[in-house]
Scaffold this active site. Structure first.
Site, PDB file in Angstrom:
ATOM      1  N   ARG A  28       0.849  -1.195   0.000  1.00  0.00           N
ATOM      2  CA  ARG A  28       0.000   0.000   0.000  1.00  0.00           C
ATOM      3  C   ARG A  28       0.884   1.244   0.000  1.00  0.00           C
ATOM      4  NH1 ARG A  28      -2.246  -3.758   3.490  1.00  0.00           N
ATOM      5  NH2 ARG A  28      -4.358  -4.449   2.926  1.00  0.00           N
ATOM      6  N   LYS A  51      -2.639  -2.236   7.751  1.00  0.00           N
ATOM      7  CA  LYS A  51      -4.083  -2.036   7.815  1.00  0.00           C
ATOM      8  C   LYS A  51      -4.742  -3.089   8.698  1.00  0.00           C
ATOM      9  CE  LYS A  51      -8.167  -1.671   4.829  1.00  0.00           C
ATOM     10  NZ  LYS A  51      -8.657  -1.694   3.426  1.00  0.00           N
ATOM     11  N   HIS A  59      -2.463   3.338  -5.436  1.00  0.00           N
ATOM     12  CA  HIS A  59      -3.059   2.130  -4.857  1.00  0.00           C
ATOM     13  C   HIS A  59      -3.498   1.164  -5.947  1.00  0.00           C
ATOM     14  CE1 HIS A  59      -5.593  -0.440  -2.371  1.00  0.00           C
ATOM     15  NE2 HIS A  59      -5.040   0.128  -1.316  1.00  0.00           N
ATOM     16  N   ARG A  85      -1.671  -2.189  -7.031  1.00  0.00           N
ATOM     17  CA  ARG A  85      -1.928  -3.472  -6.355  1.00  0.00           C
ATOM     18  C   ARG A  85      -2.928  -4.291  -7.174  1.00  0.00           C
ATOM     19  NH1 ARG A  85      -1.173  -4.252  -0.964  1.00  0.00           N
ATOM     20  NH2 ARG A  85      -3.360  -4.774  -0.498  1.00  0.00           N
ATOM     21  N   HIS A 131      -3.948  -9.367   2.303  1.00  0.00           N
ATOM     22  CA  HIS A 131      -5.394  -9.332   2.446  1.00  0.00           C
ATOM     23  C   HIS A 131      -5.832 -10.300   3.534  1.00  0.00           C
ATOM     24  CE1 HIS A 131      -6.275  -7.671  -1.859  1.00  0.00           C
ATOM     25  NE2 HIS A 131      -6.012  -6.722  -0.984  1.00  0.00           N
ATOM     26  N   TYR A 152      -7.268 -22.274   9.726  1.00  0.00           N
ATOM     27  CA  TYR A 152      -6.395 -23.403   9.404  1.00  0.00           C
ATOM     28  C   TYR A 152      -5.346 -23.084   8.337  1.00  0.00           C
ATOM     29  CZ  TYR A 152      -9.703 -26.228  12.039  1.00  0.00           C
ATOM     30  OH  TYR A 152     -10.478 -26.739  13.038  1.00  0.00           O
TER      31      TYR A 152
END
Length: 401
Positions: free
Chosen positions: A240, A267, A329, A332, A355, A365
């Site tokens: 970012r 973030k 941005h 990305r 993310h 998991y």
């Protein structure tokens, strides 16, 4: 005989002057005039103070006395109820929405960078405190918060409305946990049921076909080198823009080709490790001559103790001819699109983008960091960009992912 206003004004004899039903004015030798109500509860005679005359007049004293008698009829002790009410008043005064929100903010601020902390508090100060701030938290109804959120939306700031609602709900959760209020009345406030549906506006992103021209323009750009190198770092690492702007030299291990971004700057508030391609290392070594003696890797050329401003990248893109057609941005999104189309494992791509896994069961998991795969991915991406700059229109096949 009952008291009258005239009698009260002319009283001179010390003693108890009764109005009836246990209510009387106690005139002391020192001249004090105190309203009292004599009553019995559980077989005991008690006194209830009702205020000082003339601040509390005859009518107000009788009103208070009648309320106390009603409490007695209901089985309550007016004196005990008065103490409870006073304690509640003290509690409410200490637990207004603004007071608790500021305590919550101070508690949370250690997890945020200074800019985020300031932005959070400013949003509450602008949109919540003026109308609800001085109210006891427990007295505020969900509809009142909803009205405040709709008011923000009405001025065209739907995104801000959502963030403010999240913050108010977080304050209430914190207040319950820390026993500032007994229960949370805001649990059922759901953003989608408050704001009007709207079309999602994605950040504009450059298309792959535009890369050759853009990368050559960037190479020839005569702007400030701090900005040029920082923008290259954004593109090469798919991080970012704010993470690059705030990068510190202490976060980099050039020998290990690794950038470790601490949780407080991310973030999602989780540490993020970014493998560095050969090209990214070249950018950093170029910056050593410019800022190696400072804390920040990409300091503002005007105020070296501060990072580049939020608008720096997009202003540079505008000067290169990409106003309203590309954002920092957006690189990305370009990275994600190209890498997915070239066959890279989507999990590796998402992990590199830091993310959050939306599927909670999968997230519990699926904790792999894919470091080796991400090292290969970012080196492939840097080489791909070099190829596009040279006019290569054939997408490079992904290595084993």
């Amino acid at each position: 005989m009952k008291l009258t206003d005239a009698k009260l004004r002319n009283l001179t004899e010390p003693g108890k002057h009764f109005d009836g039903g246990g209510l009387y004015l106690d005139l002391t030798k020192a001249g004090g005039r105190y309203w009292r109500l004599k009553y019995r509860h559980s077989g005991k005679e008690k006194l209830l103070a009702l205020g000082v005359y003339p601040a509390v007049g005859l009518k107000d004293a009788r009103t208070q006395a009648n309320a106390a008698r009603e409490a007695l009829k209901a089985g309550g002790d007016p004196g005990a109820l008065r103490k409870t009410d006073k304690a509640q008043a003290v509690h409410d005064a200490a637990n207004t929405l603004e007071a608790v929100a500021r305590d919550w903010h101070q508690h949370q601020a250690a997890r945020w960078d200074a800019a985020t902390a300031a932005r959070v508090l400013a949003s509450l100060a602008a949109d919540i405190f003026p109308t609800l701030g001085d109210r006891p938290m427990a007295s505020i109804k969900p509809g009142e918060v909803r009205a405040a959120i709709v008011k923000i939306e009405t001025r065209g700031a739907a995104d801000q409305a959502g963030r403010v609602l999240q913050r108010v709900k977080a304050v209430y959760r914190w207040a319950v946990i820390h026993e500032r209020i007994a229960s949370n009345p805001m649990l059922d406030l759901v953003l989608s049921e408050i704001l009007k549906p709207r079309e999602v506006q994605h950040r504009v992103a450059m298309a792959d076909k535009e890369l050759p021209e853009f990368l050559n323009k960037l190479a020839a750009y005569q702007g400030d080198p701090h900005t040029v190198h920082a923008l290259r770092m954004v593109i090469l690492t798919a991080t970012r823009p704010g993470e690059v702007r705030g990068a510190r030299w202490a976060e980099f291990d050039l020998d290990a080709a690794l950038w470790t971004i601490p949780a407080e700057r991310m973030k999602m508030r989780a540490e993020h490790r970014v493998p560095l391609s050969r090209q990214a290392l070249e950018v950093l070594r170029s910056m050593q001559a410019l800022s190696g003696h400072r804390e920040l890797v990409f300091p503002s050329p005007v105020y070296p103790s501060k990072p580049l401003s939020e608008n720096t990248f997009n202003s540079a893109l505008a000067r290169l001819g990409y106003r309203a057609t590309a954002t920092a941005h957006g690189f990305r999104a370009l990275f994600s699109t190209v890498a997915n189309e070239c066959g890279w494992n989507p999990d590796v791509i998402e992990r590199q983008l830091a993310h959050k896994e939306k599927n909670e069961v999968r997230a519990a998991y699926h904790r792999s960091t894919y470091m080796q795969d991400r090292e290969r991915l970012l080196q492939w991406w840097a080489d791909y960009l070099d190829g596009r700059k040279a006019g290569n229109v054939v997408k490079m096949p992904a290595r084993a992912a």
